[in-house]
Design a protein around this motif. Sequence first.
Motif, PDB file in Angstrom:
ATOM      1  N   LEU A 181      -5.232   3.493   7.036  1.00 66.95           N
ATOM      2  CA  LEU A 181      -5.465   2.142   7.526  1.00 66.95           C
ATOM      3  C   LEU A 181      -5.723   2.131   9.029  1.00 66.95           C
ATOM      4  O   LEU A 181      -5.294   3.031   9.759  1.00 66.95           O
ATOM      5  CB  LEU A 181      -4.262   1.246   7.207  1.00 66.95           C
TER       6      LEU A 181
ATOM      7  N   PRO B  14       0.831  -1.214   0.000  1.00 70.24           N
ATOM      8  CA  PRO B  14       0.000   0.000   0.000  1.00 70.24           C
ATOM      9  C   PRO B  14       0.864   1.262   0.000  1.00 70.24           C
ATOM     10  O   PRO B  14       1.870   1.331   0.714  1.00 70.24           O
ATOM     11  CB  PRO B  14      -0.785  -0.130   1.310  1.00 70.24           C
ATOM     12  N   ASN B  15       0.445   2.239  -0.779  1.00 72.55           N
ATOM     13  CA  ASN B  15       1.212   3.480  -0.855  1.00 72.55           C
ATOM     14  C   ASN B  15       1.008   4.314   0.414  1.00 72.55           C
ATOM     15  O   ASN B  15       0.197   3.982   1.278  1.00 72.55           O
ATOM     16  CB  ASN B  15       0.859   4.267  -2.124  1.00 72.55           C
ATOM     17  N   ALA B  16       1.738   5.428   0.489  1.00 68.35           N
ATOM     18  CA  ALA B  16       1.685   6.251   1.705  1.00 68.35           C
ATOM     19  C   ALA B  16       0.284   6.793   2.000  1.00 68.35           C
ATOM     20  O   ALA B  16      -0.157   6.768   3.156  1.00 68.35           O
ATOM     21  CB  ALA B  16       2.702   7.379   1.602  1.00 68.35           C
TER      22      ALA B  16
ATOM     23  N   THR C 203       0.358  -6.219   7.338  1.00 63.54           N
ATOM     24  CA  THR C 203       0.846  -5.983   5.983  1.00 63.54           C
ATOM     25  C   THR C 203       0.090  -6.912   5.033  1.00 63.54           C
ATOM     26  O   THR C 203      -0.480  -7.929   5.465  1.00 63.54           O
ATOM     27  CB  THR C 203       2.349  -6.272   5.877  1.00 63.54           C
TER      28      THR C 203
ATOM     29  N   ARG D 115      -1.680   3.941   3.499  1.00 63.17           N
ATOM     30  CA  ARG D 115      -1.202   3.602   4.845  1.00 63.17           C
ATOM     31  C   ARG D 115      -1.709   4.596   5.885  1.00 63.17           C
ATOM     32  O   ARG D 115      -2.007   4.230   7.018  1.00 63.17           O
ATOM     33  CB  ARG D 115       0.324   3.536   4.874  1.00 63.17           C
ATOM     34  N   SER D 116      -1.849   5.855   5.477  1.00 61.51           N
ATOM     35  CA  SER D 116      -2.313   6.874   6.425  1.00 61.51           C
ATOM     36  C   SER D 116      -3.772   6.704   6.802  1.00 61.51           C
ATOM     37  O   SER D 116      -4.229   7.270   7.800  1.00 61.51           O
ATOM     38  CB  SER D 116      -2.099   8.276   5.836  1.00 61.51           C
TER      39      SER D 116
ATOM     40  N   TRP E 293      -9.070  -3.396   5.684  1.00 60.42           N
ATOM     41  CA  TRP E 293      -8.246  -2.785   6.727  1.00 60.42           C
ATOM     42  C   TRP E 293      -8.278  -1.262   6.742  1.00 60.42           C
ATOM     43  O   TRP E 293      -7.577  -0.641   7.534  1.00 60.42           O
ATOM     44  CB  TRP E 293      -6.809  -3.304   6.609  1.00 60.42           C
TER      45      TRP E 293
END
Length: 437
Positions: free
Chosen positions: A288, A280-282, A294, A285-286, A321
Amino acid sequence: MTNRYLGSGSADCNDSSLTGPLPSHLPPRLAITLWDFSWYTQAGPGQPYEDLDAVTADAASLGYNAIRICAAPLLLFGGVGLDGLAADLEIEGLGASPHGGFFGQRTRWYDAPGGYRIDLYARLLGLFEAAERHGMVVILASWEYQQSTAFAASSTWFEAIDGVPLAHRYGALAAAWDRLIVWLTALGHREGIAMVELHNEVDYSILPALANGGVAAVALLRAKHPDLLFTASFGKPPHLAMHALPDGLSAAQCHVYSYGVLDELQKILAIRSDRSPGFPNAPLRSLLRADAPTPEEYGRAASWKFEATVVTDQMIYGYDWIDPVAWDAWLFTEYPAYERVMLREIESRTIAIAAWARWKTIPAVVGEGWIGYTPLLGSFEESRVGHRLAEHGIETALRHGVWGVVLCSNAAAHHPMWRQREWQRQLTARVTGFVPH
């Protein structure tokens, strides 16, 4: 003061009468609840469709008079060696994750825990019996070349229909539908059929263009069963060039989605892409959950299941997620910039579908809509914003003679929106009680 002649084009045109005639036994308007394949993939103990009579009665109490389903015609009557499987189908969903839980657990539609076996012949008959008891009709479709087979525990169903050559798939569907209709007729349920769709969203399924065999298949069914409506549905019809759709359909079943702000978020997150580098890109991820594993820790459903469906493993991981509060906050913050275009798209696309149907003198149906595919626990479509977009689509459809309409693709027993009881009752009453002016 001078009266200026502006031409007949300036006069209001009343398009609220139906776009085309209906079989006499069918309701004048359809308020549709979309049960897709979930009516058999979420039918285990404690699941939304465990008790068919109870859930059908519940839908009727909310004012619905039509149910749209995947009837799995190829599994039931496809003549490809699946008869025994259809009578004892093991439902697994996307399967258990090595991290715990099951894949798709916080998605819409894919949140099927499985764990039971089902006789789909008996279940389809039971649905028609329940529908008759509660004054409802059934729209029959197939999702088999799009996703239905992925929920089985075995790949047998998928492999059997995938083995049908691409050029012969519409013919196989037509033959299966013919046998299914004859079976239902013999059991006394012909008048419970509102419409038959050769396949759901032919433009987003593992099928050729409808003109390449699909039109001939519809013509064959219309000749055999002239009292019924036959069509195929389009996920994204060519709204700017509806004349490009093929002739020969006896109903226009088109979906109206305006992804707008949702599309922008999905692109930023690459959440519905496949094999994106660094996933997942940034940005994703922010958004999630704090406890998100992972992708490697979470694992991946069996490869054949992704061959059998149009979704990707990135979407399953991301929707399972995502933090729904953070997801919704982004959408609500950015939505004002997209509001006008989303309202305009819903209106213009609905009008285009209705106008094409009126030109062809066939009834029009919006079988899915209005915003798009969101995580199970996201509340954007269930919010006042989502309500406004849906209500705008419904009102536009009614004003332009559309016969049947969903309140929202998420207004069904397997979605959180089912709990919004009063909103549904108000809208279904509006649909079924609409009187053209």
